[in-house]
Design a protein around this motif. Structure first.
Motif, PDB file in Angstrom:
ATOM      1  N   TYR A 294       0.846  -1.213  -0.140  1.00 48.00           N
ATOM      2  CA  TYR A 294       0.092  -0.046   0.050  1.00 48.00           C
ATOM      3  C   TYR A 294       0.865   1.363   0.112  1.00 48.00           C
ATOM      4  CZ  TYR A 294       0.904   0.167   4.993  1.00 48.00           C
ATOM      5  OH  TYR A 294       1.815   0.223   6.307  1.00 48.00           O
ATOM      6  N   THR A 295       2.040   0.914  -0.043  1.00 52.23           N
ATOM      7  CA  THR A 295       3.057   2.323  -0.002  1.00 52.23           C
ATOM      8  C   THR A 295       4.461   1.520  -0.854  1.00 52.23           C
ATOM      9  OG1 THR A 295       4.464   3.816   1.335  1.00 52.23           O
ATOM     10  CG2 THR A 295       3.958   1.696   2.283  1.00 52.23           C
ATOM     11  N   SER A 296       5.312   2.598  -1.287  1.00 52.22           N
ATOM     12  CA  SER A 296       6.657   2.128  -1.730  1.00 52.22           C
ATOM     13  C   SER A 296       7.508   1.706  -0.820  1.00 52.22           C
ATOM     14  CB  SER A 296       7.142   3.012  -2.441  1.00 52.22           C
ATOM     15  OG  SER A 296       7.637   4.378  -1.943  1.00 52.22           O
ATOM     16  N   THR A 297       7.210   2.112   0.503  1.00 55.97           N
ATOM     17  CA  THR A 297       8.483   1.890   1.550  1.00 55.97           C
ATOM     18  C   THR A 297       8.245   0.785   2.277  1.00 55.97           C
ATOM     19  OG1 THR A 297       6.711   3.025   3.413  1.00 55.97           O
ATOM     20  CG2 THR A 297       8.212   4.503   2.092  1.00 55.97           C
ATOM     21  N   LYS A 298       7.305  -0.060   2.210  1.00 56.41           N
ATOM     22  CA  LYS A 298       7.206  -1.494   2.875  1.00 56.41           C
ATOM     23  C   LYS A 298       6.109  -2.376   1.975  1.00 56.41           C
ATOM     24  CE  LYS A 298       6.227   0.181   6.963  1.00 56.41           C
ATOM     25  NZ  LYS A 298       5.407   1.476   6.618  1.00 56.41           N
ATOM     26  N   ALA A 299       6.264  -3.690   2.196  1.00 55.53           N
ATOM     27  CA  ALA A 299       5.301  -4.556   1.895  1.00 55.53           C
ATOM     28  C   ALA A 299       4.335  -5.025   3.092  1.00 55.53           C
ATOM     29  CB  ALA A 299       5.856  -5.915   1.194  1.00 55.53           C
ATOM     30  N   GLU A 300       2.945  -4.588   2.957  1.00 52.30           N
ATOM     31  CA  GLU A 300       2.429  -4.898   3.980  1.00 52.30           C
ATOM     32  C   GLU A 300       2.300  -6.675   4.191  1.00 52.30           C
ATOM     33  OE1 GLU A 300      -2.127  -3.623   4.873  1.00 52.30           O
ATOM     34  OE2 GLU A 300      -2.086  -5.272   2.948  1.00 52.30           O
ATOM     35  N   TYR A 344      -5.364 -12.497   0.844  1.00 47.94           N
ATOM     36  CA  TYR A 344      -5.605 -11.730   2.049  1.00 47.94           C
ATOM     37  C   TYR A 344      -5.981 -13.049   3.095  1.00 47.94           C
ATOM     38  CZ  TYR A 344      -5.295  -7.702  -0.685  1.00 47.94           C
ATOM     39  OH  TYR A 344      -4.839  -6.718  -1.394  1.00 47.94           O
ATOM     40  N   ASN A 345      -5.806 -13.059   4.271  1.00 43.64           N
ATOM     41  CA  ASN A 345      -6.039 -14.021   5.296  1.00 43.64           C
ATOM     42  C   ASN A 345      -5.796 -15.190   5.097  1.00 43.64           C
ATOM     43  OD1 ASN A 345      -7.303 -11.599   6.592  1.00 43.64           O
ATOM     44  ND2 ASN A 345      -9.113 -11.927   5.206  1.00 43.64           N
ATOM     45  N   GLN A 346      -4.870 -15.596   4.498  1.00 44.83           N
ATOM     46  CA  GLN A 346      -4.362 -16.921   4.283  1.00 44.83           C
ATOM     47  C   GLN A 346      -2.965 -17.030   4.221  1.00 44.83           C
ATOM     48  OE1 GLN A 346      -5.478 -19.224   0.776  1.00 44.83           O
ATOM     49  NE2 GLN A 346      -5.871 -21.044   2.023  1.00 44.83           N
ATOM     50  N   THR A 347      -2.394 -17.791   5.244  1.00 48.74           N
ATOM     51  CA  THR A 347      -0.884 -17.951   5.453  1.00 48.74           C
ATOM     52  C   THR A 347      -0.106 -18.910   4.589  1.00 48.74           C
ATOM     53  OG1 THR A 347      -1.058 -19.326   7.347  1.00 48.74           O
ATOM     54  CG2 THR A 347      -1.000 -17.021   7.742  1.00 48.74           C
ATOM     55  N   SER A 348      -1.079 -20.306   4.024  1.00 51.20           N
ATOM     56  CA  SER A 348      -0.371 -20.899   3.374  1.00 51.20           C
ATOM     57  C   SER A 348      -0.988 -21.076   1.891  1.00 51.20           C
ATOM     58  CB  SER A 348      -0.232 -22.205   4.143  1.00 51.20           C
ATOM     59  OG  SER A 348      -1.383 -22.749   4.560  1.00 51.20           O
ATOM     60  N   ALA A 349      -0.516 -21.729   0.881  1.00 54.93           N
ATOM     61  CA  ALA A 349      -1.092 -22.137  -0.287  1.00 54.93           C
ATOM     62  C   ALA A 349      -2.116 -23.314  -0.288  1.00 54.93           C
ATOM     63  CB  ALA A 349      -0.004 -22.525  -1.266  1.00 54.93           C
ATOM     64  N   VAL A 350      -3.177 -23.136  -1.065  1.00 55.59           N
ATOM     65  CA  VAL A 350      -4.264 -24.289  -1.375  1.00 55.59           C
ATOM     66  C   VAL A 350      -3.529 -25.336  -1.980  1.00 55.59           C
ATOM     67  CG1 VAL A 350      -6.413 -24.609  -2.139  1.00 55.59           C
ATOM     68  CG2 VAL A 350      -6.206 -22.487  -1.136  1.00 55.59           C
ATOM     69  N   PHE A 351      -2.997 -25.066  -3.138  1.00 60.76           N
ATOM     70  CA  PHE A 351      -2.180 -26.156  -3.915  1.00 60.76           C
ATOM     71  C   PHE A 351      -1.277 -25.461  -4.602  1.00 60.76           C
ATOM     72  CE2 PHE A 351      -5.393 -24.724  -6.755  1.00 60.76           C
ATOM     73  CZ  PHE A 351      -4.878 -24.437  -7.958  1.00 60.76           C
ATOM     74  N   SER A 409       6.653 -22.416   1.852  1.00 63.58           N
ATOM     75  CA  SER A 409       6.184 -20.808   1.647  1.00 63.58           C
ATOM     76  C   SER A 409       6.362 -20.395   3.014  1.00 63.58           C
ATOM     77  CB  SER A 409       4.775 -20.657   1.195  1.00 63.58           C
ATOM     78  OG  SER A 409       3.771 -21.210   1.923  1.00 63.58           O
ATOM     79  N   THR A 410       6.921 -18.962   3.115  1.00 59.77           N
ATOM     80  CA  THR A 410       6.847 -18.318   4.133  1.00 59.77           C
ATOM     81  C   THR A 410       6.124 -16.964   4.214  1.00 59.77           C
ATOM     82  OG1 THR A 410       8.826 -17.317   3.710  1.00 59.77           O
ATOM     83  CG2 THR A 410       9.246 -19.247   5.065  1.00 59.77           C
ATOM     84  N   GLU A 411       5.650 -16.497   5.116  1.00 58.79           N
ATOM     85  CA  GLU A 411       4.852 -15.286   5.160  1.00 58.79           C
ATOM     86  C   GLU A 411       5.474 -14.276   6.076  1.00 58.79           C
ATOM     87  OE1 GLU A 411       0.372 -14.432   5.343  1.00 58.79           O
ATOM     88  OE2 GLU A 411       0.990 -14.582   7.514  1.00 58.79           O
ATOM     89  N   SER A 412       5.657 -12.924   5.726  1.00 63.42           N
ATOM     90  CA  SER A 412       6.300 -12.108   6.656  1.00 63.42           C
ATOM     91  C   SER A 412       5.550 -10.776   6.218  1.00 63.42           C
ATOM     92  CB  SER A 412       7.551 -11.631   5.974  1.00 63.42           C
ATOM     93  OG  SER A 412       8.446 -12.865   6.045  1.00 63.42           O
ATOM     94  N   LEU A 413       5.458  -9.951   7.611  1.00 62.57           N
ATOM     95  CA  LEU A 413       4.417  -8.694   7.636  1.00 62.57           C
ATOM     96  C   LEU A 413       5.310  -7.542   7.634  1.00 62.57           C
ATOM     97  CD1 LEU A 413       1.807 -10.302   9.939  1.00 62.57           C
ATOM     98  CD2 LEU A 413       1.862 -10.209   7.594  1.00 62.57           C
ATOM     99  N   LEU A 414       4.824  -6.594   7.029  1.00 64.20           N
ATOM    100  CA  LEU A 414       5.406  -4.968   7.104  1.00 64.20           C
ATOM    101  C   LEU A 414       7.049  -5.335   7.034  1.00 64.20           C
ATOM    102  CD1 LEU A 414       3.578  -3.641  10.339  1.00 64.20           C
ATOM    103  CD2 LEU A 414       2.964  -3.422   7.901  1.00 64.20           C
TER     104      LEU A 414
END
Length: 420
Positions: A294-300, A344-351, A409-414
């Motif tokens: 939502y900004t160039s400075t960070k990945a949500e 959105y609202n899912q930390t891992s892949a379906v397939f 897969s890994t999920e990272s915030l901000l």
């Protein structure tokens, strides 16, 4: 504003030619089906599936550029037909959900050859297309078409240099973003719904290699995504611009500024910019990234995938409009890797599944059907055919060589992006 030191910034000399001669010719319908695959609606598959190979005519090549789902359930494919002497004509093709071609049109603009690079379908069934005109005047075009392909309006614009790439998107308020890469610069502009220019700007990033996308970033800003080469390193940059006048607010390098990155696709959904890229961890260790920004400075949110060790900077990628389905083609192995991972609202892949598409084939676009299926559009290595693969909602393609993969897969915030 304080502009980044690697970007020169100026008002762009984009001019509307006012010409609107837009012509279609009907093409004969011709396609063949992979002989080892049959369409099915059986119990082994949740929706109609198919694997089609659509050949080019003798002496021609066909380039698929984009595809979208129409409100009635059909698909519209866009691209170009190239004949001897590099003569191009735009291509629009309507395909049913069962994989039957029911309409083909070729396009010229002001009696000149053209190629279609982008298509966006609106909720009313009309569509916007954009592309490059081969008129010798460095022109590009944007057109609004009815569902029957008759034009609502057509705009052609003259660029200061030979256009290499044009990207386009439609905003939530019906305004249209376009950006054009020419020479070592990018012109980007916002058009109102009737195609008139609201504002236009130009940037010249240091080491510009490729324009990837220009689309919505949040309620007040738009984002420009492009790849650079600096010191022999792949660098992806995101510039954040004000939606009111286009001035650049900030520009950042994806990631920590040390690891190499190359953006492959960019789009917008839910007032966020979705970006697919290749990230070089070290040596031969590469990962596919999906960033939601939502900004160039960070990945949500950042999702990192390592389903295949053969991925490198030669890969190509596409995603659906929501950014939930990611397709990556690997030239060296001839594999297409398809992952469904809700943005959105899912930390891992379906397939994650793998399909054979042939060496050096490249994925160009992905669309979702109303029955839950997934349509992938691929160009063969020599552009002698387009390959269309429609799976069910879980990526299953009965009778075809598709393999389920374990996708780490890994999920990272901000996740912060580096300064330029």
């Amino acid at each position: 504003a304080n502009f980044p030191p690697d970007i020169s910034y100026q008002a762009a000399p984009l001019s509307d030619t006012g010409k609107q001669d837009f012509r279609f010719a009907t093409l004969p319908l011709d396609y063949k089906e992979n002989p080892v695959v049959k369409r099915t609606n059986g119990n082994t598959c949740r929706t109609t599936t198919f694997y089609l190979r659509i050949p080019s005519a003798v002496g021609q090549t066909t380039q698929l550029a984009d595809l979208e789902t129409l409100p009635g359930g059909d698909y519209m494919l866009a691209g170009a037909i190239v004949s001897g002497g590099n003569t191009r004509k735009g291509l629009l093709m309507r395909l049913t959900n069962a994989g039957i071609i029911i309409q083909q049109k070729q396009l010229t603009v002001n009696n000149y050859g053209a190629s279609i690079a982008n298509i966006k379908v609106k909720t009313d069934g009309t569509m916007l297309i954009s592309g490059i005109v081969d008129d010798g005047n460095h022109s590009v075009f944007v057109a609004h078409l009815n569902n029957d392909l008759t034009p609502v309006w057509v705009k052609t614009f003259v660029i200061p240099g030979s256009p290499q790439t044009i990207v386009m998107d439609v905003m939530y308020d019906d305004n249209i973003t376009i950006a054009v890469h020419f020479n070592n610069s990018i012109i980007y502009a916002l058009l109102e719904a009737a195609g008139n220019i609201k504002w236009q700007q130009q940037v010249t990033p240091d080491g510009l290699v490729e324009l990837v996308g220009f689309t919505n970033l949040n309620w007040s800003q738009v984002g420009l995504v492009y790849n650079n080469n600096r010191g022999g390193k792949h660098i992806t940059e995101l510039a954040e611009a004000d939606k009111n006048d286009g001035h650049i607010i900030s520009a950042n390098v994806k990631g920590d500024g040390i690891a190499e990155n190359k953006a492959l696709a960019a789009g917008s959904f839910n007032n966020r910019l979705n970006m697919i890229s290749v990230n070089k961890v070290s040596g031969t260790d590469f990962r596919i990234h999906r960033d939601i920004l939502y900004t160039s400075t960070k990945a949500e949110t950042n999702h990192s995938y390592s389903a295949n060790n053969n991925i490198n900077f030669d890969a190509s990628a596409a995603m659906d409009n929501a950014g939930d389905i990611i397709g990556v083609s690997i030239p060296s192995t001839g594999k297409l890797i398809l992952t469904r991972h809700y943005a959105y609202n899912q930390t891992s892949a379906v397939f994650t599944r793998e399909y054979n598409i042939g060496q050096n084939a490249s994925i160009r676009a992905i669309a979702r059907s109303f029955d839950g299926g997934i349509l992938c559009g691929v160009n063969s290595k020599d552009l002698k055919e387009m390959i269309l693969i429609k799976t069910d909602s879980l990526g299953v393609l009965p009778g075809c060589e598709n393999t389920g993969l374990t996708n780490q897969s890994t999920e990272s915030l901000l996740v912060p992006n580096a300064a330029t």
